[in-house]
Design a protein around this motif. Structure first.
Motif, short mmCIF file in Angstrom:
data_model
loop_
_atom_site.label_atom_id
_atom_site.label_comp_id
_atom_site.label_asym_id
_atom_site.label_seq_id
_atom_site.Cartn_x
_atom_site.Cartn_y
_atom_site.Cartn_z
N ILE A 29 0.86 -1.18 0.00
CA ILE A 29 0.00 0.00 0.00
C ILE A 29 0.90 1.23 0.00
O ILE A 29 1.92 1.26 0.69
CB ILE A 29 -0.92 0.03 1.23
N ALA A 30 0.51 2.24 -0.78
CA ALA A 30 1.23 3.51 -0.80
C ALA A 30 0.20 4.63 -0.82
O ALA A 30 -0.87 4.49 -1.43
CB ALA A 30 2.14 3.60 -2.02
N ILE A 31 0.52 5.72 -0.16
CA ILE A 31 -0.39 6.86 -0.12
C ILE A 31 0.23 8.01 -0.91
O ILE A 31 1.35 8.42 -0.65
CB ILE A 31 -0.69 7.28 1.33
N GLN A 32 -0.53 8.51 -1.89
CA GLN A 32 -0.08 9.60 -2.72
C GLN A 32 -0.16 10.92 -1.95
O GLN A 32 -0.87 11.02 -0.96
CB GLN A 32 -0.95 9.70 -3.98
N TYR B 268 4.13 -7.24 -5.70
CA TYR B 268 4.55 -7.36 -4.32
C TYR B 268 5.00 -6.05 -3.68
O TYR B 268 5.08 -5.95 -2.47
CB TYR B 268 5.66 -8.40 -4.18
N LYS B 269 5.29 -5.05 -4.49
CA LYS B 269 5.74 -3.78 -3.93
C LYS B 269 5.38 -2.65 -4.87
O LYS B 269 5.53 -2.76 -6.07
CB LYS B 269 7.26 -3.82 -3.72
N VAL B 270 4.89 -1.55 -4.30
CA VAL B 270 4.65 -0.32 -5.04
C VAL B 270 5.33 0.81 -4.27
O VAL B 270 5.21 0.89 -3.05
CB VAL B 270 3.14 -0.05 -5.28
N VAL B 271 6.09 1.63 -5.00
CA VAL B 271 6.80 2.75 -4.39
C VAL B 271 6.46 4.00 -5.20
O VAL B 271 6.53 3.98 -6.43
CB VAL B 271 8.33 2.51 -4.41
N LEU B 272 6.10 5.06 -4.51
CA LEU B 272 5.80 6.33 -5.16
C LEU B 272 6.95 7.28 -4.94
O LEU B 272 7.46 7.41 -3.83
CB LEU B 272 4.52 6.93 -4.57
N ARG B 273 7.35 7.97 -6.01
CA ARG B 273 8.39 8.99 -5.90
C ARG B 273 7.73 10.35 -5.77
O ARG B 273 6.57 10.54 -6.14
CB ARG B 273 9.28 8.95 -7.14
N ASN C 259 8.04 12.91 -7.53
CA ASN C 259 7.65 13.50 -8.80
C ASN C 259 6.41 12.83 -9.41
O ASN C 259 6.02 13.14 -10.52
CB ASN C 259 8.80 13.46 -9.79
N GLY C 260 5.80 11.90 -8.69
CA GLY C 260 4.59 11.24 -9.16
C GLY C 260 4.81 9.91 -9.86
O GLY C 260 3.86 9.19 -10.15
N GLN C 261 6.07 9.56 -10.13
CA GLN C 261 6.34 8.27 -10.76
C GLN C 261 6.01 7.14 -9.79
O GLN C 261 6.18 7.27 -8.58
CB GLN C 261 7.80 8.15 -11.17
N MET C 262 5.56 6.03 -10.35
CA MET C 262 5.22 4.86 -9.56
C MET C 262 6.09 3.71 -10.06
O MET C 262 6.15 3.43 -11.25
CB MET C 262 3.74 4.50 -9.74
N PHE C 263 6.75 3.03 -9.12
CA PHE C 263 7.52 1.84 -9.44
C PHE C 263 6.82 0.66 -8.82
O PHE C 263 6.38 0.72 -7.67
CB PHE C 263 8.94 1.96 -8.88
N ILE C 264 6.72 -0.42 -9.58
CA ILE C 264 6.09 -1.63 -9.08
C ILE C 264 7.04 -2.80 -9.27
O ILE C 264 7.85 -2.82 -10.19
CB ILE C 264 4.73 -1.91 -9.74
N GLY C 265 6.93 -3.75 -8.38
CA GLY C 265 7.75 -4.97 -8.49
C GLY C 265 6.89 -6.18 -8.22
O GLY C 265 5.96 -6.15 -7.42
N GLY C 266 7.19 -7.24 -8.91
CA GLY C 266 6.44 -8.48 -8.75
C GLY C 266 6.93 -9.52 -9.74
O GLY C 266 8.02 -9.43 -10.25
N TRP C 267 6.07 -10.48 -10.02
CA TRP C 267 6.41 -11.48 -11.03
C TRP C 267 5.18 -11.93 -11.74
O TRP C 267 4.08 -11.70 -11.36
CB TRP C 267 7.15 -12.67 -10.42
#
Length: 69
Positions: free
Chosen positions: A5-8, A54-59, A61-69
């Motif tokens: 979970i990430a909060i913008q 499995y993971k969401v990270v917000l920067r 500048n608004g970019q979203m990085f996601i990781g999983g498989w």
């Protein structure tokens, strides 16, 4: 299952994991909720529905990085 979970900055909530539908509406493993907890239907994720996130990270500048498989 929700794995991350990430909060913008605008307090909208990103939830990611193995999420296939919300209240019968098909979704693609990552969703956004408005501050009031309702599904933000303006948000869409064009990734594969076969990927478990499995993971969401917000920067900042608004970019979203996601990781999983």
């Amino acid at each position: 299952e929700i794995h991350s979970i990430a909060i913008q900055p605008d307090n909208k909530i990103i939830a990611a994991g193995e999420i296939f539908n919300i209240n019968g509406q098909p979704v693609n493993n990552i969703v956004r909720f408005n501050k009031d907890g309702k599904l933000d239907e303006t948000f869409s994720f064009e990734g594969s529905s076969l990927i478990d996130i499995y993971k969401v990270v917000l920067r900042a500048n608004g970019q979203m990085f996601i990781g999983g498989w």
